[in-house]
Design an enzyme around this catalytic site. Structure first.
Site, mmCIF file in Angstrom:
data_model
loop_
_atom_site.group_PDB
_atom_site.id
_atom_site.type_symbol
_atom_site.label_atom_id
_atom_site.label_comp_id
_atom_site.label_asym_id
_atom_site.label_seq_id
_atom_site.Cartn_x
_atom_site.Cartn_y
_atom_site.Cartn_z
ATOM 1 C CE LYS A 197 20.310 -0.821 21.413
ATOM 2 N NZ LYS A 197 21.785 -1.902 20.342
ATOM 3 C CG ASP A 251 26.191 -0.083 23.289
ATOM 4 O OD1 ASP A 251 26.764 -0.946 23.687
ATOM 5 O OD2 ASP A 251 26.024 -0.438 21.818
ATOM 6 C CE LYS A 259 29.245 0.826 20.198
ATOM 7 N NZ LYS A 259 29.200 0.115 19.661
ATOM 8 C CG ASP A 317 22.719 1.709 21.144
ATOM 9 O OD1 ASP A 317 21.982 1.777 20.237
ATOM 10 O OD2 ASP A 317 23.288 1.167 21.820
ATOM 11 C CG ASP A 332 29.902 -2.832 20.785
ATOM 12 O OD1 ASP A 332 28.668 -2.669 21.316
ATOM 13 O OD2 ASP A 332 30.103 -2.577 19.399
ATOM 14 C CD GLU A 337 23.961 -3.023 23.148
ATOM 15 O OE1 GLU A 337 25.375 -3.364 22.388
ATOM 16 O OE2 GLU A 337 23.794 -2.240 22.885
ATOM 17 N NE ARG A 395 23.196 -8.675 17.485
ATOM 18 C CZ ARG A 395 24.207 -8.530 16.447
ATOM 19 N NH1 ARG A 395 24.078 -10.072 16.168
ATOM 20 N NH2 ARG A 395 24.287 -7.142 15.723
HETATM 21 N N1 BES Z 1 23.990 0.678 19.163
HETATM 22 C C1 BES Z 1 25.204 -0.691 18.536
HETATM 23 C C2 BES Z 1 24.924 0.125 16.208
HETATM 24 C C3 BES Z 1 25.404 1.606 16.221
HETATM 25 C C4 BES Z 1 26.184 1.048 15.802
HETATM 26 C C5 BES Z 1 24.580 2.529 16.115
HETATM 27 C C6 BES Z 1 26.942 3.310 15.822
HETATM 28 C C7 BES Z 1 25.386 3.413 15.247
HETATM 29 C C8 BES Z 1 26.166 3.473 15.122
HETATM 30 C C9 BES Z 1 25.119 -2.001 18.812
HETATM 31 O O1 BES Z 1 24.948 -1.962 19.698
HETATM 32 C C10 BES Z 1 25.949 -1.892 18.230
HETATM 33 O O2 BES Z 1 27.163 -1.942 19.512
HETATM 34 N N2 BES Z 1 25.999 -2.978 16.972
HETATM 35 C C11 BES Z 1 27.932 -3.868 16.457
HETATM 36 C C12 BES Z 1 27.212 -5.651 15.940
HETATM 37 C C13 BES Z 1 28.399 -6.085 16.209
HETATM 38 C C14 BES Z 1 29.096 -6.384 17.745
HETATM 39 C C15 BES Z 1 28.108 -7.728 15.447
HETATM 40 C C16 BES Z 1 28.099 -2.877 15.809
HETATM 41 O O3 BES Z 1 27.157 -2.426 15.243
HETATM 42 O O4 BES Z 1 29.335 -2.903 15.765
HETATM 43 ZN ZN ZN Z 2 24.177 -0.458 21.215
HETATM 44 MN MN MN Z 3 26.979 -2.464 20.711
#
Ligand code: BES
Ligand code: ZN
Ligand code: MN
Length: 499
Positions: A267, A272, A279, A290, A349, A351, A353
């Protein structure tokens, strides 16, 4: 730091070696390792232990000067714990970290390490662990500082003592360990770079550099080509950003031409923000990490390139930014992925996947032996496993159990551990959409698992594993910085596959 292997007929000749510092192990209850005994001709080391200046506990250390009948200027005693017969991995790692700390403050320019092997581990393990710990200790993230910290002290040359019988294998292990450390450093550097510099274009150029340095094949697909491939899911994430997306394919064909490749998918979100599902501001800077999956794939490619690994490995990196703007994807938008499956984007968010699913469809054409994807995918994985283990997800059948075991073992061997999580039909319920084939989020419950279930739908035609490295790729707080994980796990996994 320069590493070499130094052969001794017997560790009993260690005392005649001229060096700035020789590093040997001691134990609790005043016991000495074989190498420490070899330096104890006049009883100076026993006396130091007797004095209580060093306990022998793992991580304790003591520097001695003018040790009788020893040619080295200094002897660094490091504690290895309480069991001479069974030194634990943890004690050994603590000992090498203590040695690294001590050596960084000494005026000695060179050192010889003569530490004993750990119970159940060979000399190659000792060498790799020592090299990785020493390189970790000297790593500095000062590339963007106008004034670099220049240390006037610290060992520059390290020789690792082995017996003549071990020498040949030790030299190979050392070359591989240094390559691995170089890969870890590249991953750290890419991760730590700011998102205004480490853009998708920057990642593509880094991949090109690796291709040039290690004679690999490289292809970078641009937006037009991605449109032609119908990667609408990937492209939907790029809509809010002015940075052009890049789809990087880097090929190390070290194996036989006919051998199916091992494919690594990383990825590569270089920032992000969450997109329209923005966020919170606190700690948002950390979303520069990210692209940790992409960085670990590139670090691993560098490592296997340097060690000329006899295996076909292809790295695939979908890379873009996730930004909000008037042209950004909205919650509620529906896109058609390259696979033809439609996705309702309920949260922009989620994104990772969305870019990975098209990459996972793209790699079908490579007829892979196995595919492993690496992604800082979910905060939920951090909640589940903390910062110690990466989350490992695969289907649950014989072929996938074997792949999972390979990855878990590579993790254990390097201290870069992963923990297996479930993928089950029951969780798939949560991805239902009223309007498309699936939603891109599955609600707050089991968030790292539903994310893996989403990816799984795009991997039906090959053997696949997913590593969620959200908790392991970087550290927050005072120690903020990329860890270089899971390069040791991945590199070892590939080395084992090449054997
Ligand atoms: N890059 C983030 C995951 C992440 C969050 C990694 C915090 C490390 C610390 C990912 O793109 C994301 O934002 N995931 C969301 C998914 C949710 C919206 C279903 C998450 O984990 O909050
Ligand atoms: Zn992300
Ligand atoms: Mn995200």
């Amino acid at each position: 730091m320069d590493f070499s292997i130094k052969t001794f007929d017997a560790k009993s000749t260690l005392n005649t070696s001229k060096t700035g510092c020789v590093v040997v192990g001691v134990f609790e209850n005043k016991k000495l390792s074989v190498a420490a005994t070899a330096l104890d001709k006049k009883g100076d080391i026993s006396a130091a232990l007797k004095s209580g200046d060093i306990t022998g506990k793992a991580g304790s250390f003591l520097v001695l000067r003018n040790v009788g009948d020893v040619a080295a200027e200094r002897v660094l005693l490091v504690g290895l714990g309480n069991d001479v017969e069974k030194i634990t991995e943890k004690s050994f790692i603590q000992a090498t970290q203590a040695a690294a700390r001590a050596l960084s403050t000494l005026a000695a320019g060179d050192a010889i390490f003569a530490l004993p092997d750990v119970a159940g581990r060979d000399t190659a393990w000792t060498i790799r662990t020592t090299v990785l710990a020493l390189r970790e200790s000297i790593f500095r993230a000062d590339g963007m500082k106008s004034k670099k910290e220049v240390s006037t002290t610290g060992v520059k040359k390290v020789a690792l003592a082995v017996t003549a019988a071990e020498a040949a294998a030790a030299k190979v292990a050392l070359m591989q360990s240094v390559a691995m450390a170089n890969g870890v450093d590249l991953t750290k550097d890419l991760g730590n770079l700011p998102p205004n510099i480490c853009t998708p274009t920057f990642l593509a150029n880094s991949a090109r550099q690796i291709a040039t340095d290690y004679k690999m094949g490289i292809e970078v697909l641009e937006r037009k080509q991605l449109q032609a491939l119908k990667m609408e899911s990937f492209l939907s994430v790029t809509n809010g950003s002015v940075e052009p997306p890049k789809f990087i394919v880097l090929k190390h064909m070290g194996g036989k031409a006919k051998d199916a490749p091992t494919v690594l998918v990383g990825k590569g979100i270089t920032f992000d923000s969450g997109g329209i599902s923005l966020k919170g501001g606190l700690g948002m800077d950390e979303m520069k990490y990210d692209m940790g999956g992409a960085a670990s794939v590139l670090g691993t490619m560098r490592a296997i390139g340097e060690m000329k690994l006899k295996l076909n490995v292809i790295a695939v990196i979908p890379s873009c930014e996730n930004m909000p703007s008037g042209s950004a994807t909205r919650p509620g938008d529906i896109v058609t992925s390259m696979s033809g499956q439609t996705i309702e984007i309920l949260n922009t968010d989620a994104e990772g996947r969305l870019i990975l699913c098209d990459a996972l469809t793209y790699v079908e054409r490579m007829k892979p032996a196995v595919v492993v994807d690496l992604a800082t995918l979910t905060g939920a994985c951090v909640t589940a496993l903390g910062h110690h283990n990466s989350g490992l997800f695969t289907r649950h059948d014989a072929a996938h159990d074997k792949l999972a075991e390979e990855l878990l073992t590579a993790g254990k061997d390097t201290g870069d551990t992963a923990w297996r999580m479930p993928i089950e039909e029951a969780y798939n319920e949560q991805l239902k959409s009223n309007f498309a084939d699936m939603a891109n989020i599955g609600g707050p419950a089991g968030g790292s698992i539903t994310a893996a279930c989403f990816l799984e739908r795009f991997t039906k035609s090959y053997t696949w594993a997913h590593l969620d490295i959200a908790g392991t790729a970087w550290k927050s707080g005072a120690a903020k910085g990329s860890t270089g994980r899971p390069v040791p796990l991945l590199t070892t996994f590939l080395m084992n596959r090449a054997d």
